[in-house]
Design a protein around this motif. Structure first.
Motif: not given
Length: 222
Positions: A23-25, A34-39, A47-63
């Motif tokens: 839910q926090a994500w 950026y619209k993503i669903s809980f599901e 996984m950490g943010g370094d893995q999750i963020i690019p899954r939904f926004a490939p142009e972004l990273n957590d750094k």
């Protein structure tokens, strides 16, 4: 196999936190349009943010940039909004006490930040029992990459074939396997037994493992 130590994942394993993280994500991504669903995100928790963020926004990273802002916002939500509603997994403290009674070296191997881990250990009611940890600060990449597991082994000076990890997600199992470490999994993270199939044993929660400790893979320290 003689067992010298146990690596502890905390989120989802000793704290029932995976839904809160999902839910926090959702809320963090939404805050930056950026619209993503809980599901969509729930199956990726572990996984950490370094893995999750690019899954939904490939142009972004957590750094850096917007990706870092999303990651920081998610962390703030856990610390200030969701943290007070988290609960320990059944038997969390009892299991850690039993591990210590058996003389096992305990090391946290978590993808959480150090601030989040401090909160989580208190929620799990084990902050006075566990004093060594690796966090997202100790690894270049989060699970399912093995960096955090390898950092934990190095910090604790433990051999991978004399350690078992306790986890809740398939990403714990994948990361540990890459580092040569076996995993006991709990269903507390909400993953199916099929997803946890790489574990050497699966229990409902820490309480069930405490009940069956003597016939479990953990009873190898003598």
């Amino acid at each position: 196999m003689i067992l010298d130590g146990v690596l502890l994942d905390i989120d989802g394993t000793f704290v029932l936190s995976n839904d809160a993280h999902a839910q926090a994500w959702v809320e963090a991504f939404t805050a930056y349009d950026y619209k993503i669903s809980f599901e969509q995100v729930r199956p990726l928790i572990g996984m950490g943010g370094d893995q999750i963020i690019p899954r939904f926004a490939p142009e972004l990273n957590d750094k850096e940039g917007t990706g870092k802002q999303i990651a920081d916002h998610r962390k703030k939500l856990i610390l200030t909004k969701f943290g007070s509603h988290l609960a320990p997994a059944p038997g969390a403290r009892e299991l850690v006490q039993k591990l210590k009674e058996h003389g096992l070296h305990l090391m946290v191997a978590s993808s959480a930040t150090s601030e989040e881990l401090e909160l989580l250990l208190k929620v799990a009611q084990i902050d006075d029992l566990v004093h060594e940890a690796t966090t997202s600060n100790d690894a270049e990449a989060s699970k399912p990459q093995p960096d955090i597991i390898e950092a934990a082994l190095s910090k604790a000076q433990l051999a991978p074939d004399r350690v078992i990890m306790l986890g809740d997600a398939p990403y714990d199992i994948e990361a540990a396997s890459k580092a040569g470490v076996s995993v006991i999994a709990f269903r507390t993270g909400g993953f199916s037994d099929e997803k946890l199939a790489g574990a050497i044993a699966i229990y409902d929660d820490p309480a069930e493992l405490v009940q069956h400790y003597h016939e479990s893979p953990l009873n190898q320290s003598a």
